[in-house]
Design a protein around this motif. Structure first.
Motif, PDB file in Angstrom:
ATOM      1  N   UNK A 192      13.922  38.426  68.964  1.00  0.00           N
ATOM      2  CA  UNK A 192      13.527  37.018  68.987  1.00  0.00           C
ATOM      3  C   UNK A 192      13.236  36.481  67.591  1.00  0.00           C
ATOM      4  N   UNK A 193      12.820  37.353  66.682  1.00  0.00           N
ATOM      5  CA  UNK A 193      12.598  36.902  65.312  1.00  0.00           C
ATOM      6  C   UNK A 193      13.920  36.488  64.664  1.00  0.00           C
ATOM      7  N   UNK A 226      19.888  37.170  79.846  1.00  0.00           N
ATOM      8  CA  UNK A 226      20.176  36.977  81.265  1.00  0.00           C
ATOM      9  C   UNK A 226      18.868  37.001  82.046  1.00  0.00           C
ATOM     10  N   UNK A 227      18.962  36.768  83.328  1.00  0.00           N
ATOM     11  CA  UNK A 227      17.767  36.674  84.172  1.00  0.00           C
ATOM     12  C   UNK A 227      16.966  37.975  84.168  1.00  0.00           C
ATOM     13  N   UNK A 228      17.636  39.109  84.190  1.00  0.00           N
ATOM     14  CA  UNK A 228      16.920  40.396  84.157  1.00  0.00           C
ATOM     15  C   UNK A 228      16.109  40.542  82.875  1.00  0.00           C
ATOM     16  N   UNK A 229      16.705  40.137  81.763  1.00  0.00           N
ATOM     17  CA  UNK A 229      15.984  40.199  80.497  1.00  0.00           C
ATOM     18  C   UNK A 229      14.764  39.276  80.537  1.00  0.00           C
ATOM     19  N   UNK A 230      14.951  38.060  81.020  1.00  0.00           N
ATOM     20  CA  UNK A 230      13.843  37.105  81.092  1.00  0.00           C
ATOM     21  C   UNK A 230      12.705  37.619  81.964  1.00  0.00           C
ATOM     22  N   UNK A 231      13.044  38.332  83.028  1.00  0.00           N
ATOM     23  CA  UNK A 231      12.007  38.887  83.906  1.00  0.00           C
ATOM     24  C   UNK A 231      11.250  40.033  83.249  1.00  0.00           C
ATOM     25  N   UNK A 232      11.854  40.662  82.263  1.00  0.00           N
ATOM     26  CA  UNK A 232      11.253  41.853  81.662  1.00  0.00           C
ATOM     27  C   UNK A 232      10.351  41.560  80.467  1.00  0.00           C
ATOM     28  N   UNK A 233      10.355  40.349  79.960  1.00  0.00           N
ATOM     29  CA  UNK A 233       9.587  40.056  78.750  1.00  0.00           C
ATOM     30  C   UNK A 233       8.236  39.429  79.093  1.00  0.00           C
ATOM     31  N   UNK A 234       7.351  39.434  78.135  1.00  0.00           N
ATOM     32  CA  UNK A 234       6.023  38.881  78.320  1.00  0.00           C
ATOM     33  C   UNK A 234       6.006  37.366  78.313  1.00  0.00           C
ATOM     34  N   UNK A 254       4.570  34.992  76.395  1.00  0.00           N
ATOM     35  CA  UNK A 254       4.825  34.194  75.200  1.00  0.00           C
ATOM     36  C   UNK A 254       6.261  34.346  74.693  1.00  0.00           C
ATOM     37  N   UNK A 255       6.873  35.479  74.924  1.00  0.00           N
ATOM     38  CA  UNK A 255       8.296  35.599  74.582  1.00  0.00           C
ATOM     39  C   UNK A 255       9.138  34.747  75.521  1.00  0.00           C
ATOM     40  N   UNK A 256       8.732  34.664  76.774  1.00  0.00           N
ATOM     41  CA  UNK A 256       9.406  33.780  77.720  1.00  0.00           C
ATOM     42  C   UNK A 256       9.260  32.322  77.264  1.00  0.00           C
ATOM     43  N   UNK A 257       8.074  31.966  76.795  1.00  0.00           N
ATOM     44  CA  UNK A 257       7.843  30.626  76.270  1.00  0.00           C
ATOM     45  C   UNK A 257       8.691  30.382  75.020  1.00  0.00           C
ATOM     46  N   UNK A 258       8.787  31.375  74.135  1.00  0.00           N
ATOM     47  CA  UNK A 258       9.587  31.215  72.918  1.00  0.00           C
ATOM     48  C   UNK A 258      11.040  30.941  73.264  1.00  0.00           C
ATOM     49  N   UNK A 259      11.596  31.709  74.167  1.00  0.00           N
ATOM     50  CA  UNK A 259      12.994  31.499  74.553  1.00  0.00           C
ATOM     51  C   UNK A 259      13.156  30.118  75.189  1.00  0.00           C
ATOM     52  N   UNK A 260      12.206  29.728  76.024  1.00  0.00           N
ATOM     53  CA  UNK A 260      12.253  28.396  76.625  1.00  0.00           C
ATOM     54  C   UNK A 260      12.242  27.331  75.539  1.00  0.00           C
ATOM     55  N   UNK A 261      11.380  27.507  74.574  1.00  0.00           N
ATOM     56  CA  UNK A 261      11.290  26.540  73.491  1.00  0.00           C
ATOM     57  C   UNK A 261      12.595  26.475  72.703  1.00  0.00           C
ATOM     58  N   UNK A 262      13.148  27.636  72.340  1.00  0.00           N
ATOM     59  CA  UNK A 262      14.383  27.647  71.550  1.00  0.00           C
ATOM     60  C   UNK A 262      15.498  26.905  72.262  1.00  0.00           C
ATOM     61  N   UNK A 263      15.666  27.167  73.532  1.00  0.00           N
ATOM     62  CA  UNK A 263      16.760  26.512  74.260  1.00  0.00           C
ATOM     63  C   UNK A 263      16.479  25.021  74.418  1.00  0.00           C
ATOM     64  N   UNK A 298      11.827  28.893  85.899  1.00  0.00           N
ATOM     65  CA  UNK A 298      11.624  29.406  87.264  1.00  0.00           C
ATOM     66  C   UNK A 298      10.814  30.697  87.250  1.00  0.00           C
ATOM     67  N   UNK A 299      11.142  31.599  86.338  1.00  0.00           N
ATOM     68  CA  UNK A 299      10.419  32.873  86.237  1.00  0.00           C
ATOM     69  C   UNK A 299       8.973  32.619  85.824  1.00  0.00           C
ATOM     70  N   UNK A 300       8.766  31.750  84.839  1.00  0.00           N
ATOM     71  CA  UNK A 300       7.407  31.414  84.400  1.00  0.00           C
ATOM     72  C   UNK A 300       6.622  30.780  85.543  1.00  0.00           C
ATOM     73  N   UNK A 301       7.271  29.939  86.331  1.00  0.00           N
ATOM     74  CA  UNK A 301       6.602  29.297  87.460  1.00  0.00           C
ATOM     75  C   UNK A 301       6.165  30.338  88.489  1.00  0.00           C
TER      76      UNK A 301
END
Length: 179
Positions: free
Chosen positions: A3-4, A27-35, A37-46, A76-79
């Motif tokens: 992510x850096x 992918x969705x599996x990766x998104x489900x596996x991260x913490x 704030x990393x999920x938030x970072x990816x959301x922010x980037x996109x 959806x995962x964050x929700x």
């Protein structure tokens, strides 16, 4: 996933082919596996690329659908995981209320999406969460803004575009308040 590296690409306007390549590894599996704030970072980037650069850079047009798909999956995962969490409420409430059009596949209507984002911010601010208060722009007291900066430091690495973006927003609010 580094992510850096993704952050450096966005912050420095580097090789967009590398950005697209990185997007394609999420992918969705990766998104489900991260913490969280990393999920938030990816959301922010996109969200950020779709909101700020998508319409400005023809090179990015080919990845906007992928970015939107990742943003919606991450949301959806964050929700599912964090729907009652204050960080979730203010963060996604802000993203949704500023650019509701990126969440139409969830809410099906621009006004519904915008209202959902505002409602998330309102719930977070009723809980007196400082960052929600800042981004809802109801209370602009200096100590709240300073606490918001400290909270951002705890949530996001200070060297990330996410951190820089929200600090710029706080500074913009501060400068508007002085006028």
């Amino acid at each position: 996933m580094d992510l850096d590296k993704l952050d450096r690409i966005i912050k420095n306007d580097e090789d967009w082919d590398k950005f697209i390549e990185l997007l394609n590894t999420i992918n969705e599996d990766y998104l489900k596996s991260i913490g969280k704030y990393n999920l938030f970072r990816i959301s922010f980037y996109t969200w950020y690329v779709m909101s700020e650069w998508g319409r400005l850079s023809p090179k990015l047009e080919k990845c906007l659908d992928q970015a939107e798909h990742i943003l919606i999956d991450a949301f959806k995962i964050a929700t599912e995981k964090y729907s009652n969490d204050e960080d979730y409420l203010w963060f996604y409430g802000y993203l949704i209320s500023v650019f509701p059009e990126h969440f139409l596949s969830i809410y099906s209507d621009y006004l519904k999406a915008e209202n959902a984002g505002k409602q998330m911010l309102n719930v977070a601010s009723r809980r007196q969460y400082p960052l929600a208060i800042i981004f809802n722009e109801k209370f602009l007291e200096k100590d709240i803004l300073e606490k918001g900066k400290k909270d951002l430091e705890n949530m996001f690495n200070e060297s990330t575009e996410v951190y820089d973006y929200f600090i710029r927003m706080i500074e913009l609010i501060e400068s508007e308040d002085k006028k």
